[in-house]
Design a protein around this motif. Structure first.
Motif, PDB file in Angstrom:
ATOM      1  N   LYS A 107       0.829  -1.207   0.000  1.00 27.61           N
ATOM      2  CA  LYS A 107       0.000   0.000   0.000  1.00 27.61           C
ATOM      3  C   LYS A 107       0.860   1.253   0.000  1.00 27.61           C
ATOM      4  CE  LYS A 107      -3.051   2.518   3.059  1.00 27.61           C
ATOM      5  NZ  LYS A 107      -3.260   2.661   4.492  1.00 27.61           N
ATOM      6  N   ASN A 108       1.866   1.245   0.843  1.00 28.49           N
ATOM      7  CA  ASN A 108       2.604   2.495   1.019  1.00 28.49           C
ATOM      8  C   ASN A 108       3.785   2.636   0.083  1.00 28.49           C
ATOM      9  OD1 ASN A 108       0.920   3.277   3.112  1.00 28.49           O
ATOM     10  ND2 ASN A 108       2.086   2.060   4.573  1.00 28.49           N
ATOM     11  N   ILE A 109       4.428   1.532  -0.224  1.00 30.63           N
ATOM     12  CA  ILE A 109       5.643   1.661  -1.035  1.00 30.63           C
ATOM     13  C   ILE A 109       5.342   1.364  -2.498  1.00 30.63           C
ATOM     14  CG2 ILE A 109       8.040   0.975  -1.278  1.00 30.63           C
ATOM     15  CD1 ILE A 109       7.494   2.194   1.421  1.00 30.63           C
ATOM     16  N   ILE A 110       4.941   0.128  -2.761  1.00 31.92           N
ATOM     17  CA  ILE A 110       4.788  -0.272  -4.169  1.00 31.92           C
ATOM     18  C   ILE A 110       3.728   0.563  -4.856  1.00 31.92           C
ATOM     19  CG2 ILE A 110       4.234  -2.158  -5.721  1.00 31.92           C
ATOM     20  CD1 ILE A 110       6.341  -3.370  -4.382  1.00 31.92           C
ATOM     21  N   GLU A 111       2.564   0.646  -4.196  1.00 30.57           N
ATOM     22  CA  GLU A 111       1.452   1.348  -4.843  1.00 30.57           C
ATOM     23  C   GLU A 111       1.768   2.823  -5.002  1.00 30.57           C
ATOM     24  OE1 GLU A 111      -1.053   0.039  -6.091  1.00 30.57           O
ATOM     25  OE2 GLU A 111      -2.835   1.310  -6.012  1.00 30.57           O
ATOM     26  N   ARG A 112       2.138   3.431  -3.877  1.00 34.48           N
ATOM     27  CA  ARG A 112       2.255   4.884  -3.921  1.00 34.48           C
ATOM     28  C   ARG A 112       3.510   5.316  -4.663  1.00 34.48           C
ATOM     29  NH1 ARG A 112       0.629   7.061   1.637  1.00 34.48           N
ATOM     30  NH2 ARG A 112      -1.178   5.819   1.087  1.00 34.48           N
ATOM     31  N   ARG A 113       4.650   4.738  -4.233  1.00 33.01           N
ATOM     32  CA  ARG A 113       5.898   5.192  -4.838  1.00 33.01           C
ATOM     33  C   ARG A 113       6.147   4.480  -6.154  1.00 33.01           C
ATOM     34  NH1 ARG A 113       9.089   5.374   0.172  1.00 33.01           N
ATOM     35  NH2 ARG A 113       7.974   6.880   1.435  1.00 33.01           N
ATOM     36  N   GLY A 114       5.851   3.187  -6.184  1.00 35.08           N
ATOM     37  CA  GLY A 114       6.209   2.402  -7.369  1.00 35.08           C
ATOM     38  C   GLY A 114       5.292   2.684  -8.532  1.00 35.08           C
ATOM     39  N   ILE A 115       4.084   2.112  -8.471  1.00 32.08           N
ATOM     40  CA  ILE A 115       3.242   2.148  -9.661  1.00 32.08           C
ATOM     41  C   ILE A 115       2.684   3.538  -9.889  1.00 32.08           C
ATOM     42  CG2 ILE A 115       1.208   1.185 -10.725  1.00 32.08           C
ATOM     43  CD1 ILE A 115       1.766  -1.330  -9.113  1.00 32.08           C
ATOM     44  N   ASP A 116       2.089   4.090  -8.822  1.00 37.08           N
ATOM     45  CA  ASP A 116       1.529   5.413  -9.001  1.00 37.08           C
ATOM     46  C   ASP A 116       2.649   6.415  -9.254  1.00 37.08           C
ATOM     47  OD1 ASP A 116      -0.796   6.774  -9.280  1.00 37.08           O
ATOM     48  OD2 ASP A 116      -0.775   7.543  -7.241  1.00 37.08           O
ATOM     49  N   GLY A 117       3.789   6.155  -8.618  1.00 42.20           N
ATOM     50  CA  GLY A 117       4.931   7.030  -8.848  1.00 42.20           C
ATOM     51  C   GLY A 117       5.319   7.020 -10.312  1.00 42.20           C
ATOM     52  N   MET A 118       5.220   5.837 -10.910  1.00 44.93           N
ATOM     53  CA  MET A 118       5.593   5.738 -12.316  1.00 44.93           C
ATOM     54  C   MET A 118       4.600   6.511 -13.192  1.00 44.93           C
ATOM     55  SD  MET A 118       7.471   2.313 -12.961  1.00 44.93           S
ATOM     56  CE  MET A 118       6.259   1.181 -13.529  1.00 44.93           C
ATOM     57  N   VAL A 119       3.318   6.302 -12.858  1.00 49.63           N
ATOM     58  CA  VAL A 119       2.286   7.000 -13.632  1.00 49.63           C
ATOM     59  C   VAL A 119       2.457   8.506 -13.480  1.00 49.63           C
ATOM     60  CG1 VAL A 119      -0.164   7.398 -13.876  1.00 49.63           C
ATOM     61  CG2 VAL A 119       0.674   5.111 -13.400  1.00 49.63           C
ATOM     62  N   PHE A 131      -8.816  10.753 -16.368  1.00 45.37           N
ATOM     63  CA  PHE A 131      -9.220  11.055 -17.738  1.00 45.37           C
ATOM     64  C   PHE A 131      -8.062  10.881 -18.710  1.00 45.37           C
ATOM     65  CE2 PHE A 131      -9.908  13.848 -21.325  1.00 45.37           C
ATOM     66  CZ  PHE A 131     -11.161  13.461 -21.709  1.00 45.37           C
ATOM     67  N   VAL A 132      -6.933  11.484 -18.372  1.00 49.44           N
ATOM     68  CA  VAL A 132      -5.806  11.414 -19.303  1.00 49.44           C
ATOM     69  C   VAL A 132      -5.371   9.965 -19.487  1.00 49.44           C
ATOM     70  CG1 VAL A 132      -3.413  12.061 -19.658  1.00 49.44           C
ATOM     71  CG2 VAL A 132      -5.025  13.723 -18.803  1.00 49.44           C
ATOM     72  N   TYR A 133      -5.366   9.238 -18.401  1.00 45.15           N
ATOM     73  CA  TYR A 133      -4.937   7.842 -18.450  1.00 45.15           C
ATOM     74  C   TYR A 133      -5.832   7.042 -19.406  1.00 45.15           C
ATOM     75  CZ  TYR A 133      -2.246   4.206 -16.027  1.00 45.15           C
ATOM     76  OH  TYR A 133      -1.365   3.226 -15.686  1.00 45.15           O
ATOM     77  N   ALA A 149      -7.354  -2.647 -20.491  1.00 43.82           N
ATOM     78  CA  ALA A 149      -6.775  -2.934 -19.176  1.00 43.82           C
ATOM     79  C   ALA A 149      -6.823  -1.693 -18.302  1.00 43.82           C
ATOM     80  CB  ALA A 149      -5.340  -3.417 -19.333  1.00 43.82           C
ATOM     81  N   ILE A 150      -6.647  -0.547 -18.918  1.00 45.21           N
ATOM     82  CA  ILE A 150      -6.721   0.681 -18.124  1.00 45.21           C
ATOM     83  C   ILE A 150      -8.150   0.889 -17.641  1.00 45.21           C
ATOM     84  CG2 ILE A 150      -6.547   3.183 -18.235  1.00 45.21           C
ATOM     85  CD1 ILE A 150      -4.231   2.807 -20.195  1.00 45.21           C
ATOM     86  N   LYS A 151      -9.078   0.577 -18.504  1.00 48.84           N
ATOM     87  CA  LYS A 151     -10.471   0.822 -18.150  1.00 48.84           C
ATOM     88  C   LYS A 151     -10.965  -0.112 -17.059  1.00 48.84           C
ATOM     89  CE  LYS A 151     -13.753   3.508 -19.974  1.00 48.84           C
ATOM     90  NZ  LYS A 151     -13.490   4.832 -20.543  1.00 48.84           N
ATOM     91  N   PHE A 156      -2.163  -1.118 -14.230  1.00 49.09           N
ATOM     92  CA  PHE A 156      -2.703   0.121 -14.801  1.00 49.09           C
ATOM     93  C   PHE A 156      -3.810   0.693 -13.917  1.00 49.09           C
ATOM     94  CE2 PHE A 156      -1.434  -2.584 -18.399  1.00 49.09           C
ATOM     95  CZ  PHE A 156      -0.464  -1.772 -18.936  1.00 49.09           C
ATOM     96  N   HIS A 157      -3.828   0.303 -12.671  1.00 46.83           N
ATOM     97  CA  HIS A 157      -5.021   0.549 -11.869  1.00 46.83           C
ATOM     98  C   HIS A 157      -4.955   1.781 -11.000  1.00 46.83           C
ATOM     99  CE1 HIS A 157      -2.132  -1.332  -9.251  1.00 46.83           C
ATOM    100  NE2 HIS A 157      -2.740  -0.704  -8.284  1.00 46.83           N
ATOM    101  N   THR A 158      -3.821   2.462 -10.965  1.00 46.82           N
ATOM    102  CA  THR A 158      -3.678   3.420  -9.861  1.00 46.82           C
ATOM    103  C   THR A 158      -4.639   4.596  -9.930  1.00 46.82           C
ATOM    104  OG1 THR A 158      -1.886   4.397 -11.093  1.00 46.82           O
ATOM    105  CG2 THR A 158      -1.294   2.919  -9.327  1.00 46.82           C
ATOM    106  N   TRP A 159      -5.207   4.840 -11.088  1.00 43.59           N
ATOM    107  CA  TRP A 159      -6.180   5.937 -11.122  1.00 43.59           C
ATOM    108  C   TRP A 159      -7.438   5.568 -10.357  1.00 43.59           C
ATOM    109  CZ3 TRP A 159     -10.936   4.731 -13.024  1.00 43.59           C
ATOM    110  CH2 TRP A 159     -11.032   3.612 -13.852  1.00 43.59           C
ATOM    111  N   GLN A 160      -7.707   4.271 -10.281  1.00 44.09           N
ATOM    112  CA  GLN A 160      -9.035   3.853  -9.867  1.00 44.09           C
ATOM    113  C   GLN A 160      -9.355   4.126  -8.391  1.00 44.09           C
ATOM    114  OE1 GLN A 160      -9.994   0.981  -8.007  1.00 44.09           O
ATOM    115  NE2 GLN A 160     -11.446  -0.176  -9.214  1.00 44.09           N
TER     116      GLN A 160
END
Lengths: 634, 470, 167, 467, 109
Positions: free
Chosen positions: A568-580, D158-160, D211-213, D219-223
């Motif tokens: 929750k705190n590392i992978i999600e926030r920093r890793g994946i969301d960080g990448m996005v 939206f952008v995603y 997959a984003i949708k 690809f889920h972090t927006w959700q």
């Protein structure tokens, strides 16, 4: 009569709906009548059905297709045969008694909660009936999960107490771990033969490889471990004592926990084909039996002792299954249902009298205050200890005999467990009913025998505990093994071990003798000077249940939680969301850099143009090279 | 309609030049701003009428052009579009035009002359006409850009535009000279290059084309020749930016297409490298830099660069898809840009913050502006989507190996959402009190009509494209 | 070396040197004068190529009118002094290097080109540059651009008025 | 004409709602619209002539794109889900007050029109159109109403998704040029013979968009952010229906068109999905915010569906088909409960809640039923779906099925955790003054619970529908 | 004369013009350098005109004439451009009393 089969589960369901929806408007007595009445009606139908089955054999009744795909058809069907009709009787019979008992026991609850209680109880009976009546593994799984749900609801019945809620959740989740095994086994069957109907599966065993059978049986057994509280998934059952005592009696002693035994007995054909699984079942059962018995010795909560005793007895049943004594296991289910329900209800009566005090150290000498409870409780203790001619003797003996035939070491451990059982039961009996009263004055003042709605079930169950054994008196004692004969159409793969009569007498003698010795020691030791201090040394380990809960907490729960936090705190926030977000940041960053090119100076702009012209000319001259470079790499 | 290269000059050219003169003279007679605007509108209707008369073969002036101009359906249709767009533009922003300075009539005259240059570009058949068209189109713009004489920004923009524009003219001329050296012609004819290209190592023609390519890239503000665009668009009075960014820019593309439709073969393989290179650079420069802007006007300037990147796709396949597409793009992009600029000119503050809360103070402006923005971003249901669609499709139609380029382009389109939607966010989701100058009901009605047009074309682009074939 | 060649080289040298001086002169007025020199040199080339009309027009329009306009403006602004702030050295160097690179690339390309090998621009002869021939062509085939360029002048005129007039 | 009306009704009523002034009138109008839609789709499924379920009209002749719709089994089911969901949503949020409610309801209806279009279009370009049409109102809905960070969060969303769908557009255009007579029709896409290499590339172009949708790990972090920040009424539509768009699109637009690629990449996708299941479940266990918890739970469930699709067998596919419906129903129920709790108590933090069951017994009963539907307990509809999906996955790979199966354990952990923390235990200061849910929510939840249980016991109507 | 000579001469002048544009800051001088570039093109056009004329085998003596006509038009345009350009420069000088192109750089980024 067959047309009425659906009524057996339907009636409790109707009871559930009425009590559940109208719980606020109905009076307590109406609720109790409806709740108990539907079970009684089911019992009556079951009884009729039982005799019908006895005379004309079982059958399968199809209602509709639950799932109907091209290749996979799963009907909603009931299978009424010897095995299920026997269980129907146990469930509805004991269920009715416990409903009756509950009507008095739960009388302090408000209308709404009273109704809720009976609704849950009815729902439980419905699920349990579904479990045993289903004609395939999926319907069984319906009931299987349904009883888990009801167990969850009833353990957490007093939902204001968070500990109870945790216990309820724990029960449900541990059950679910087993359920996954069950599900996987079902998937395995579907993958291999495309059906889950008992009859089809058992007829198609030749389509399975031996590895398939071993895998399926082990996975099913994992399911049974969860539901029937075997090592390593047993820790929920003692915690489940958080629920009202009648619930413990019905669900966590007499019926739900025996679902695993029912399931394995139902699948006896598969199990008999896998030597490996059988050994596994026997060893797990035996280990559980012994392990739980050791813990039971040092428990001070009256219900906890009974809970561990239940775990231990369930282990016994699995030993029976493991050594091929399916009838013995079922027989023990039956007798155990009688005496364990009796013991729990007796304990409930005690607790009722003691105003919800469960610690045995604060009881003592209740013999004179609660005469009926005392007598019936004593009967239960004797029955569970395996003293002839009480019911426990016969069922336990059958399992032990089979164990001996399979492997004498199994038998040895089984007898040792039996001795421990006798010991802790009479420790319980002695501490509670003998000696002097150790509770507060106020409690002493209020001590009284329970109302008749509670004592009648006790008496009935005590009677059953006494005579229950005679349903299946072995030939060596001059009986006909009538249960065995009755069940034989359903349990086709049972191997009857023909041991010499002398050996059997010897085995019985040893087990009875050991039990008697244990009883004597226990009564002597605890009637006068019960253990009042906290335990020391090894006893403390036993009192703390071998620290298994703590172990689980440390090796499973905590790592899982920290893994979750890490995700929750590392992978999600920093890793994946960080990448996005990094993509966004990159765009912003390059915007900031690119905009520096826009210097506002004409000279700079023209310089870029000139440079671009040079580059473009260069590209144009070398077009072949660049293109071939691209074709090469892209 | 047959291609009649030798036959006629188009009414549009003659009339736009003539009405420029009329406008200029009218300025002497008419003093009121409203009168000047009205005159301009009437003259534009005349222009449109005369053009349509020719379009439908009712009336046209025949002049022997000796191959200087060629009449084509493509060019005629484009003229219809840009004249109509100019009309719409004048209707919307006429008030603002006369407010820029004291020379209302002259501004209109210059706009007409510029339009005349654009019409020449849509029908030139000779590099001389290309050169003259480009110059006629841009010289009035130098003036218009610097028309706010007291405004240093306007001065600066005018000077920059002028210097860089002349520089690019120099390059264009060098290109034309080299082209002439290579072919001995100024007329643009289809290349006979199929075997010619294999002969000797030819320098003059391709180099000349490269220079012309560079110069035209400058005109349509393709990277890396785009640097003038943001500064000039930002510095020029907003009304004129609107004109420059739409009608003038698309005319540049028409010139581009007309030449390279026939001549891209001569560039050989390098065409396959140069064009994607320029496209990617343009998309990058336009989209990425726009992200960081604080002023909506400047953002729109960058976004116009980004759109140029998309329009360049038409060069991939200038035969059918590209031509239809560029028409659609012209309409979609110009309508939306004229609309947003019209709203912009009404704003007191050109920054994003200036738009905060517009939805509450001026719901109609906000709603229509949203549609314009959505169209610019290429969201389906708006004309902008099909415009982009055609561009991408024309690249893929040429060769499926262009898939990577198309993907890059759409990723940049996704980036474009980033800055476009900041406007929507400001208008709808942020609290503020956006201040505008007075809005007339007529203006609102026009905005709604434009928005409706965008949606209708977005739903049924064939309505427009069928006209192309009619 | 024929006289034409000598003239050619002389004019070329004059043009290049004057052009360099245009760029290098500190005083804008000197630049203008050097530029006029360039125009004369180029006109000399035109004459050499027998393009008399262009040569004359070049001198009249460019050297005569346009350059006078430049001078006029410079004087108007009183910019004959060396007031121009200098670009820093690096910028200059970059400019020279990139311009030089462009030149080198272009020249190397021209030297490689085979299509122009042996092609000659004829000097001294040919009558296409004569005013009679040009005029005939201009008012027949080129009448349309000729007319259209009037639009250009109109707009330039309006533009000059709009911009130049004091408000 | 049925599919066209399904789109037109919400579209037109939505546009009309922009003009309505009275908040009550708007609510009634929206409710009326969805009732008509629901009636129409039910009539379409059971009563109307099957020929009325198709519609064809020329649209863009030049491009080879037609205005063509078709209600086949899956579309019928999803349209039913859409109509029913919106009906239930409108009932459930009837008492909520939104500022500028006419726009809210109008945008909701427009979004519904988009969903209907996505589920019925049989033309790729049209499909893409509606795909975006559904997104734009969602963008406005999420940005205008909701939590404090809604603008940034929605923008990311939206952008995603927009970037994803643009990539899909490239793929659509590519396929278009592959068709022999240059059309966008689904039929012609199905008949394409693509080389393996083409399929491999195009597969990802389409799949990433879907997959984003869905959304699928990673690809889920927006959700979770979007679900947390947007107003719950919108979240219901997003997770109940919009998330199904991704699944639906994979089944309709990816699996039949790129069979080789699906075969080739199924391992990767399934592994990603399974990682998603475990990962999202573990995060859900540690969530303190109800909405984020449900959001992650939704990711886990959707991931299972995605894995099941790629296990490429009929059992799993049938499971996915009905699970789309079931999950939609269940998750909407959970959101309604979450909304009710938030409206009552004013917080969504589990750590600040407790004992609500004493104050709102009816709500507690509903949440228990929904919770057990969420953990796929038998007798609840989602069991059938998960059972079939896992069963199909099992036939693909035993180990993967076993790991995916942990979802039944993990989901029970976080779901029961949530139930316990909100409803059980003693009341805390915040829940002290809570009262039970209002009648409209009861109605909405009752409908949901009935659907859940009926389909859990007798799912055959659903199977027949999607056949 | 060989055409290369003219081409190279024109390119040299052209590039000197470019260099001038790059290294000077005085707007008028930059403008003059641009004129230099135009003249380079003019020269080239005339040279090519004569080259094509020489290469023409037929009796058509008018081959190559268009090159010279083009030069004429370039001069026309240049004149127009100069008038506008100088007007802009004068206007700017009036406002800021400088014709340094780097003086005005409000518009950037």
């Amino acid at each position: 009569m067959n047309q009425l089969v659906y009524l057996i589960p339907l009636l409790p369901l109707i009871g559930f709906l009425i009590n559940g929806l109208l719980r606020k408007s109905l009076s307590k007595s109406v609720i109790a009548i409806i709740g108990s009445g539907v079970i009684l009606a089911s019992f009556v139908i079951s009884l009729v059905l039982f005799f019908q089955v006895k005379s004309s054999g079982g059958q399968i009744i199809n209602y509709f297709n639950l799932i109907n795909l091209d290749k996979l058809v799963i009907p909603f069907a009931f299978q009424i045969d010897q095995l299920s009709s026997l269980f129907l009787l146990i469930i509805t019979g004991i269920g009715f008694l416990i409903h009756l008992y509950s009507a008095a026991y739960m009388h302090e609850e408000t209308n709404e909660h009273y109704g809720r209680y009976f609704a849950y109880l009815n729902l439980f009976v419905f699920s349990m009936l579904l479990l045993v009546m289903g004609a395939n593994y999926v319907i069984m799984f319906f009931g299987w999960e349904g009883v888990g749900l009801c167990s969850y609801l009833l353990i957490g019945f007093w939902f204001k107490n968070d500990n109870y809620n945790y216990a309820a959740k724990k029960a449900f989740i541990m059950n679910r771990i087993g359920d996954l095994g069950f599900l996987l086994a079902v998937f395995w069957m579907i993958a291999k033969i495309g059906t889950v109907n008992y009859t089809d599966v058992f007829a198609a065993t030749s389509n399975f490889s031996s590895a398939d059978i071993t895998a399926i049986t082990i996975l099913l057994f994992i399911g049974a471990m969860g539901k029937s509280a075997q090592i390593p998934l047993y820790t929920w059952l003692p915690d489940a004592m958080a629920g009202p005592t009648p619930v413990s009696a019905l669900i966590h002693a007499a019926t739900m926990v025996t679902a695993g035994i029912y399931m394995i007995t139902r699948s006896n054909i598969l199990y008999s084909l896998s030597e490996v699984t059988q050994h596994l079942v026997a060893i797990v059962g035996l280990a559980t039996a012994l392990f739980a018995a050791t813990i039971a010795i040092k428990q001070n909560d009256i219900k906890k002792v009974l809970a561990y005793s239940t775990v231990s007895q369930l282990g016994y049943m699995f030993l029976g299954l493991g050594v091929g004594a399916y009838t013995g296991a079922v027989f023990h289910v039956m007798t155990h249902a009688f005496f364990k329900a009796l013991l729990f209800l007796g304990a409930g009566s005690v607790i009722h009298a003691m105003h919800h005090e469960q610690d045995m150290r604060k009881m003592g000498g209740l013999k004179k205050y609660l005469p009926i409870t005392h007598i019936t409780f004593l009967v239960g203790c004797i029955a569970i200890s395996g003293i002839p001619p009480f019911s426990g003797f016969f069922s336990k003996d059958e399992i032990l005999a089979a164990a001996y035939a399979k492997n004498p070491i199994y038998w040895g451990i089984g007898v040792a467990t039996a001795a421990l059982t006798a010991f802790y039961m009479f420790r319980l009996y002695a501490t509670t009913f003998l000696g002097n009263f150790r509770g507060s004055h106020e409690q002493a003042h209020h001590l009284h025998e329970s109302p008749s709605a509670m004592t009648i079930p006790l008496i009935v169950l005590a009677a059953l505990s006494v005579v229950g054994g005679f349903f299946n008196v072995p030939e060596v004692l001059g009986g006909h093994s009538s249960l065995h004969q009755f069940l034989s159409p359903a349990i086709t793969s049972e191997v009857v071990h023909e041991a010499s009569h002398s050996t059997e007498y010897m085995l019985m003698g040893i087990s009875v003798a050991v039990a008697v010795i244990a009883i004597v020691i226990a009564i002597n030791k605890f009637s006068k000077k019960p253990e009042l201090q906290d335990a020391q040394g090894f006893a403390k380990v036993l009192e703390n249940k071998w620290y298994v809960d703590e172990l689980y907490d440390n090796i499973i729960v905590k790592p899982l939680n920290s893994l979750g936090s890490f995700f929750k705190n590392i992978i999600e926030r920093r890793g994946i969301d960080g990448m996005v977000n990094g993509v966004g940041k990159l765009v912003n960053y390059s915007a900031r850099q690119l905009r520096l090119l826009q210097s506002g100076l004409v000279g700079g702009y023209i310089l870029f143009m000139v440079l671009a012209i040079i580059v473009l000319i260069y590209v144009w001259i070398n077009d072949n090279h660049i293109l071939s470079f691209f074709y090469k790499y892209f | 309609m047959p291609e009649r290269a030798e036959l006629g000059v188009m009414n549009a050219i003659i009339f736009s030049a003539l009405i420029g003169v009329v406008m200029m003279l009218g300025g002497i007679v008419i003093k009121s701003n409203a009168g000047i605007k009205l005159l301009a509108i009437i003259l534009l209707f005349i222009l449109l009428g005369s053009h349509l008369a020719e379009y439908y073969d009712l009336f046209n002036i025949h002049i022997q052009t000796h191959g200087m101009l060629a009449k084509s359906r493509f060019g005629m249709f484009f003229n219809t579009i840009i004249i109509s767009l100019t009309l719409l533009y004048v209707l919307l922003s006429g008030d603002e035009i006369v407010k820029v300075g004291t020379y209302g009539a002259e501004y209109f005259a210059l706009i007409f002359f510029s339009l005349c240059g654009a019409t020449i570009l849509s029908s030139y058949n000779n590099l001389l006409m290309l050169f003259l068209g480009v110059e006629i189109m841009t010289i009035p713009l130098f003036v218009l850009t610097s028309s706010e004489k007291k405004n240093l920004k306007s001065n600066e923009a005018g000077l920059k535009y002028f210097l860089m524009g002349s520089f690019s003219t120099g390059i264009l001329l060098m290109g034309i000279a080299l082209y002439y050296g290579g072919t001995g012609l100024f007329a643009i004819e289809a290349s006979k290059a199929a075997n010619e290209a294999q002969q000797a190592f030819r320098i003059l023609l391709p180099l000349g084309l490269l220079f012309i390519f560079i110069s035209l890239s400058f005109k349509v503000s393709a990277a890396p020749f785009h640097f003038w665009t943001p500064d000039v668009y930002d510095g020029a009075p907003s009304v004129f930016t609107s004109f420059m960014a739409t009608i003038v820019k698309t005319a540049g593309f028409i010139a581009f297409i007309k030449l390279f439709e026939l001549r891209s073969v001569d560039m050989g393989y390098s065409w396959k490298i140069l064009l994607p290179l320029i496209i990617i650079l343009t998309l990058l420069a336009g989209n990425i830099t726009a992200v960081f802007q604080q002023s909506v006007k400047r953002m729109l300037a960058y976004s116009s660069i980004a759109h140029a990147g998309f329009m360049l796709f038409a060069l991939y396949n200038p035969n059918d898809f590209g031509k239809q597409g560029i028409m659609l793009y012209t309409v979609a992009y110009s309508l939306a840009t004229i609309g947003t600029f019209a709203v912009l000119t009404k704003m007191k503050d050109y920054t994003y913050e200036g738009y905060n809360g517009l939805a509450k103070t001026k719901p109609v402006l906000a709603a229509t502006n949203t549609i314009f923005i959505l169209s610019l971003a290429g969201i389906p249901l708006t004309a902008g989507f099909f415009a982009k669609y055609y561009m991408l499709a024309s690249a893929l139609k040429e060769s499926t190996s262009n898939l990577w380029l198309v993907i890059v382009a759409v990723l940049f389109a996704a980036v474009s959402v980033y800055y476009y939607f900041r406007v929507i966010q400001a208008m709808y989701f942020k609290d503020g009190n956006a201040e505008t100058t007075e809005i007339k009901p007529f203006f609102k009605t026009l905005l709604i009509i434009i928005a409706a047009l965008i949606i209708v074309i977005g739903l049924m682009p064939s309505l427009l494209l069928d006209l192309f074939y009619a | 070396m024929a006289i034409t060649e000598i003239i050619f080289w002389f004019l070329s040298a004059l043009a290049v040197i004057s052009a360099i001086m245009v760029v290098l002169s500190k005083s804008p007025v000197h630049s203008v004068l050097w530029l006029i020199a360039v125009f004369f040199a180029i006109s000399g080339h035109y004459v050499l190529l027998n393009a008399q009309f262009i040569a004359i027009v070049n001198i009249i329009v460019y050297a005569g009118a346009i350059m006078v306009l430049f001078l006029f403006v410079l004087m108007l602004m009183n910019l004959n002094k060396e007031t121009e702030p200098q670009k820093n050295l690096w910028m200059k160097l970059t400019g020279v290097v990139s311009g030089g690179c462009l030149l080198i690339i272009l020249i190397s390309l021209v030297r490689q080109a085979t299509e122009i090998k042996g092609k000659i621009a004829v000097t001294k002869t040919g009558d296409i540059g004569l005013i009679k021939v040009l005029g005939k062509e201009l008012f027949s085939s080129y009448v349309v651009p000729f007319e259209i360029s009037s639009v250009l002048f109109l707009s330039a005129m309006i533009g000059a008025v709009v911009i130049g007039k004091k408000d | 004409m049925v599919p066209v009306w399904l789109i037109l009704i919400p579209l037109l009523t939505g546009l009309v709602s922009f003009g309505l002034q009275n908040a009550k009138a708007v609510k009634a109008w929206a409710l009326f619209s969805t009732i008509i839609s629901t009636t129409l789709i039910i009539a379409g499924i059971y009563f109307l002539n099957p020929s009325s379920l198709q519609f064809n009209a020329t649209w863009l002749k030049l491009l080879g794109s037609n205005f063509s719709f078709k209600l086949d089994g899956m579309s019928k089911m999803l349209c039913l889900l859409t109509a029913a969901s919106f009906l239930i949503i409108f009932i459930a949020i009837n008492k909520n007050e939104y500022k500028n409610s006419k726009s809210f309801y109008a945008l909701m209806l427009l979004m519904q029109a988009g969903f209907m279009g996505v589920f019925t279009a049989t033309d790729a370009l049209l499909f893409y159109f509606f795909w975006e049409l559904a997104l734009i109102p969602a963008y406005f809905l999420c940005s205008m109403w909701g939590g404090e960070k809604r603008i940034q969060v929605t923008f990311k969303f939206f952008v995603y998704t927009f970037a994803g769908s643009l990539i899909m557009l490239c793929g659509i255009i590519y396929l278009y040029f592959q068709t022999p007579n240059q059309t966008f029709s689904l039929e012609s896409f199905y008949n394409l013979h693509l080389s393996n290499k083409q399929q491999y590339i195009l597969f990802w172009l389409f799949f990433i968009a879907f997959a984003i949708k869905m959304p699928m790990f990673p690809f889920h972090t927006w959700q979770p952010d979007t679900y947390e920040q947007s107003s719950t009424g919108v979240t219901m539509a997003l997770s109940g229906v919009m998330a199904k768009m991704g699944i639906f699109a994979v089944i309709r637009w990816v699996v039949p068109i790129f069979p080789e690629a699906v075969n080739h990449f199924s391992n990767i996708v399934i592994i990603l999905s399974i990682i998603g299941i475990v990962y999202a479940s573990l995060i859900a266990i540690r969530q303190d915010d109800i909405k984020r918890l449900i959001a992650y739970s939704s990711i886990a469930h959707i991931s299972l569906m995605c894995a099941a699709i790629f296990s490429q067998n009929n059992t799993a596919m049938q499971g996915v088909l009905i699970q789309m419906f079931n999950h939609g129903i269940v998750v909407i129920g959970l959101w309604i409960v979450a909304d009710a709790v938030e409206q009552q108590v004013g917080t969504r933090k589990l750590s600040e809640l407790g004992g609500l069951a004493q104050k709102a017994p009816a709500l507690a009963i509903f949440i228990v039923v929904l919770a057990f539907a969420n953990v796929a307990l038998p007798l609840a509809s989602s069991f059938i779906g998960e059972f079939l999906m896992l069963s199909g996955l099992f036939q693909y790979n035993i180990i993967m099925a076993a790991i995916a199966g942990t979802t039944i354990i993990l989901s029970s952990i976080y779901t029961l955790n949530m139930v316990q923390k909100i409803f059980y235990g003693n009341t805390v200061t915040l829940t002290e003054k809570a009262v039970d849910i209002s009648g409209n929510i009861k109605i909405a939840l009752t409908i949901l619970v009935i659907i859940i249980i009926v389909l859990g016991v007798y799912p055959q109507p659903m199977f027949n529908l999607v056949k | 004369m060989p055409i290369q000579y003219y081409i190279i001469l024109a390119l040299v002048l052209f590039c000197i013009g470019i260099i001038g544009v790059l290294i000077r800051r005085n707007a008028i001088i930059i403008f003059m350098c641009i004129e230099l570039m135009l003249n380079a093109a003019n020269l080239l056009l005339v040279a090519f005109s004569k080259m094509h004329n020489a290469a023409a085998t037929a009796n058509n003596t008018n081959v190559g004439i268009e090159g010279q006509l083009f030069v004429f038009f370039i001069m026309v345009v240049a004149a127009a451009e100069v008038s506008i350009g100088l007007a802009i420069i004068v206007m700017m000088f009036r406002n800021v009393h400088s014709i340094d192109i780097n003086f005005l750089n409000r518009l950037k980024n």
